[in-house]
Design a protein around this motif. Structure first.
Motif, PDB file in Angstrom:
ATOM      1  N   GLY A   1       0.834  -1.195   0.000  1.00  0.00           N
ATOM      2  CA  GLY A   1       0.000   0.000   0.000  1.00  0.00           C
ATOM      3  C   GLY A   1       0.870   1.247   0.000  1.00  0.00           C
ATOM      4  N   PRO A   2       0.246   2.403  -0.047  1.00  0.00           N
ATOM      5  CA  PRO A   2       1.017   3.656  -0.085  1.00  0.00           C
ATOM      6  C   PRO A   2       1.730   3.932   1.238  1.00  0.00           C
ATOM      7  CG  PRO A   2      -1.296   4.126   0.237  1.00  0.00           C
ATOM      8  CD  PRO A   2      -1.195   2.647  -0.007  1.00  0.00           C
ATOM      9  N   SER A   3       2.747   4.773   1.180  1.00  0.00           N
ATOM     10  CA  SER A   3       3.424   5.179   2.411  1.00  0.00           C
ATOM     11  C   SER A   3       2.516   6.127   3.185  1.00  0.00           C
ATOM     12  CB  SER A   3       4.749   5.866   2.087  1.00  0.00           C
ATOM     13  OG  SER A   3       4.518   7.151   1.538  1.00  0.00           O
ATOM     14  N   TYR A   4       2.764   6.226   4.468  1.00  0.00           N
ATOM     15  CA  TYR A   4       1.977   7.151   5.294  1.00  0.00           C
ATOM     16  C   TYR A   4       2.186   8.594   4.840  1.00  0.00           C
ATOM     17  CZ  TYR A   4       1.357   3.157   8.398  1.00  0.00           C
ATOM     18  OH  TYR A   4       1.047   1.933   8.920  1.00  0.00           O
ATOM     19  N   LEU A   5       3.401   8.916   4.396  1.00  0.00           N
ATOM     20  CA  LEU A   5       3.659  10.277   3.914  1.00  0.00           C
ATOM     21  C   LEU A   5       2.859  10.578   2.652  1.00  0.00           C
ATOM     22  CD1 LEU A   5       7.493  10.633   4.526  1.00  0.00           C
ATOM     23  CD2 LEU A   5       5.659  11.852   5.687  1.00  0.00           C
ATOM     24  N   ASP A   6       2.733   9.597   1.750  1.00  0.00           N
ATOM     25  CA  ASP A   6       1.935   9.804   0.545  1.00  0.00           C
ATOM     26  C   ASP A   6       0.462  10.027   0.889  1.00  0.00           C
ATOM     27  OD1 ASP A   6       4.139   9.588  -1.100  1.00  0.00           O
ATOM     28  OD2 ASP A   6       3.803   7.464  -1.563  1.00  0.00           O
ATOM     29  N   ILE A   7      -0.026   9.282   1.857  1.00  0.00           N
ATOM     30  CA  ILE A   7      -1.415   9.457   2.291  1.00  0.00           C
ATOM     31  C   ILE A   7      -1.590  10.856   2.885  1.00  0.00           C
ATOM     32  CG2 ILE A   7      -3.201   8.648   3.894  1.00  0.00           C
ATOM     33  CD1 ILE A   7      -1.854   5.842   3.669  1.00  0.00           C
ATOM     34  N   ALA A   8      -0.650  11.266   3.717  1.00  0.00           N
ATOM     35  CA  ALA A   8      -0.737  12.582   4.358  1.00  0.00           C
ATOM     36  C   ALA A   8      -0.658  13.707   3.328  1.00  0.00           C
ATOM     37  CB  ALA A   8       0.378  12.741   5.389  1.00  0.00           C
ATOM     38  N   LYS A   9       0.111  13.513   2.266  1.00  0.00           N
ATOM     39  CA  LYS A   9       0.199  14.534   1.215  1.00  0.00           C
ATOM     40  C   LYS A   9      -1.098  14.633   0.421  1.00  0.00           C
ATOM     41  CE  LYS A   9       5.158  14.071   0.495  1.00  0.00           C
ATOM     42  NZ  LYS A   9       6.208  13.525  -0.388  1.00  0.00           N
ATOM     43  N   LYS A  10      -1.765  13.504   0.230  1.00  0.00           N
ATOM     44  CA  LYS A  10      -2.973  13.484  -0.589  1.00  0.00           C
ATOM     45  C   LYS A  10      -4.190  14.073   0.125  1.00  0.00           C
ATOM     46  CE  LYS A  10      -5.860  10.541  -3.421  1.00  0.00           C
ATOM     47  NZ  LYS A  10      -5.826   9.429  -4.320  1.00  0.00           N
ATOM     48  N   TYR A  11      -4.282  13.845   1.429  1.00  0.00           N
ATOM     49  CA  TYR A  11      -5.469  14.253   2.169  1.00  0.00           C
ATOM     50  C   TYR A  11      -5.139  15.353   3.175  1.00  0.00           C
ATOM     51  CZ  TYR A  11      -7.377   9.891   0.345  1.00  0.00           C
ATOM     52  OH  TYR A  11      -7.801   8.877  -0.483  1.00  0.00           O
ATOM     53  N   PRO A  12      -5.750  16.524   3.043  1.00  0.00           N
ATOM     54  CA  PRO A  12      -5.555  17.576   4.048  1.00  0.00           C
ATOM     55  C   PRO A  12      -6.143  17.139   5.394  1.00  0.00           C
ATOM     56  CG  PRO A  12      -6.667  18.442   2.088  1.00  0.00           C
ATOM     57  CD  PRO A  12      -6.594  16.958   1.939  1.00  0.00           C
ATOM     58  N   VAL A  13      -5.604  17.692   6.453  1.00  0.00           N
ATOM     59  CA  VAL A  13      -6.093  17.355   7.794  1.00  0.00           C
ATOM     60  C   VAL A  13      -7.404  18.092   8.032  1.00  0.00           C
ATOM     61  CG1 VAL A  13      -5.591  17.364  10.259  1.00  0.00           C
ATOM     62  CG2 VAL A  13      -3.728  17.101   8.626  1.00  0.00           C
ATOM     63  N   ASN A  14      -8.504  17.355   8.025  1.00  0.00           N
ATOM     64  CA  ASN A  14      -9.805  17.890   8.408  1.00  0.00           C
ATOM     65  C   ASN A  14     -10.691  16.727   8.837  1.00  0.00           C
ATOM     66  OD1 ASN A  14     -11.129  16.804   6.035  1.00  0.00           O
ATOM     67  ND2 ASN A  14     -10.328  18.535   4.876  1.00  0.00           N
ATOM     68  N   GLU A  15     -11.783  17.032   9.455  1.00  0.00           N
ATOM     69  CA  GLU A  15     -12.655  15.995  10.016  1.00  0.00           C
ATOM     70  C   GLU A  15     -13.228  15.082   8.936  1.00  0.00           C
ATOM     71  OE1 GLU A  15     -13.842  13.682  12.895  1.00  0.00           O
ATOM     72  OE2 GLU A  15     -12.696  15.498  13.268  1.00  0.00           O
ATOM     73  N   LYS A  16     -13.508  15.634   7.764  1.00  0.00           N
ATOM     74  CA  LYS A  16     -14.056  14.831   6.666  1.00  0.00           C
ATOM     75  C   LYS A  16     -13.062  13.745   6.253  1.00  0.00           C
ATOM     76  CE  LYS A  16     -15.543  15.226   1.870  1.00  0.00           C
ATOM     77  NZ  LYS A  16     -15.620  16.112   0.711  1.00  0.00           N
ATOM     78  N   ASN A  17     -11.798  14.113   6.104  1.00  0.00           N
ATOM     79  CA  ASN A  17     -10.792  13.137   5.692  1.00  0.00           C
ATOM     80  C   ASN A  17     -10.464  12.141   6.805  1.00  0.00           C
ATOM     81  OD1 ASN A  17     -10.550  14.075   3.074  1.00  0.00           O
ATOM     82  ND2 ASN A  17      -8.997  15.571   3.626  1.00  0.00           N
ATOM     83  N   VAL A  18     -10.492  12.590   8.047  1.00  0.00           N
ATOM     84  CA  VAL A  18     -10.275  11.670   9.168  1.00  0.00           C
ATOM     85  C   VAL A  18     -11.383  10.622   9.190  1.00  0.00           C
ATOM     86  CG1 VAL A  18     -10.227  11.476  11.684  1.00  0.00           C
ATOM     87  CG2 VAL A  18      -8.927  13.279  10.564  1.00  0.00           C
ATOM     88  N   SER A  19     -12.627  11.047   9.004  1.00  0.00           N
ATOM     89  CA  SER A  19     -13.753  10.097   8.979  1.00  0.00           C
ATOM     90  C   SER A  19     -13.645   9.155   7.785  1.00  0.00           C
ATOM     91  CB  SER A  19     -15.077  10.847   8.917  1.00  0.00           C
ATOM     92  OG  SER A  19     -15.290  11.542  10.105  1.00  0.00           O
ATOM     93  N   TYR A  20     -13.279   9.705   6.625  1.00  0.00           N
ATOM     94  CA  TYR A  20     -13.143   8.883   5.418  1.00  0.00           C
ATOM     95  C   TYR A  20     -12.063   7.815   5.604  1.00  0.00           C
ATOM     96  CZ  TYR A  20     -11.727   7.589   0.698  1.00  0.00           C
ATOM     97  OH  TYR A  20     -11.381   6.882  -0.423  1.00  0.00           O
ATOM     98  N   LEU A  21     -10.900   8.229   6.075  1.00  0.00           N
ATOM     99  CA  LEU A  21      -9.794   7.287   6.238  1.00  0.00           C
ATOM    100  C   LEU A  21     -10.055   6.278   7.353  1.00  0.00           C
ATOM    101  CD1 LEU A  21      -6.744   9.645   5.686  1.00  0.00           C
ATOM    102  CD2 LEU A  21      -7.630   7.899   4.133  1.00  0.00           C
ATOM    103  N   SER A  22     -10.707   6.714   8.433  1.00  0.00           N
ATOM    104  CA  SER A  22     -11.020   5.758   9.498  1.00  0.00           C
ATOM    105  C   SER A  22     -12.020   4.718   8.993  1.00  0.00           C
ATOM    106  CB  SER A  22     -11.524   6.468  10.746  1.00  0.00           C
ATOM    107  OG  SER A  22     -12.733   7.147  10.492  1.00  0.00           O
TER     108      SER A  22
END
Length: 124
Positions: free
Chosen positions: A64-85
């Protein structure tokens, strides 16, 4: 000969009894320059205990992708936290390639959110 061992033991004990409290304080309190405390987050601990490391690395793509790649793709906000969780719990495929991510249904929603928040917080 016994006297030498006795003196050596006493010297060893006396030397190890001295501690450097300033060294311990250096790593447990914020510094004036950075105000950073080096602690592991709950999300980081959960990731370390889970099977995530079999497919993901911090800075390199494995399965799978690296954690850094995931962090670059998704800005830190509640919508993305819910999506990724949700992705962590339910699994999925198609976003990063054809290999599906396994579901982690045994995780609680709050645990998955904690993991997602940690991943999104590691941007460089």
């Amino acid at each position: 000969m016994k006297l030498k061992y006795l003196l050596f033991g006493a010297a060893l004990i006396s030397l190890t009894s001295f501690t450097n409290d300033t060294l311990d304080a250096k790593y447990s309190k914020p510094t004036k320059k950075t105000n950073a405390i080096f602690q592991t987050s709950d999300g980081e601990k959960l990731i370390a205990k889970s099977d995530c490391i079999g497919c993901h690395k911090l800075d390199k793509k494995l399965i799978g992708p690296s954690y850094l790649d995931i962090a670059k793709k998704y800005p830190v906000n509640e919508k993305n936290v819910s999506y990724l969780s949700g992705k962590i719990i339910k699994g999925g495929s198609g976003v990063w390639g054809t290999i599906p991510m396994a579901a982690h249904g045994s995780l609680k929603k709050e645990e998955a959110k904690s993991m997602a928040k940690y991943i999104l917080s590691i941007k460089k």
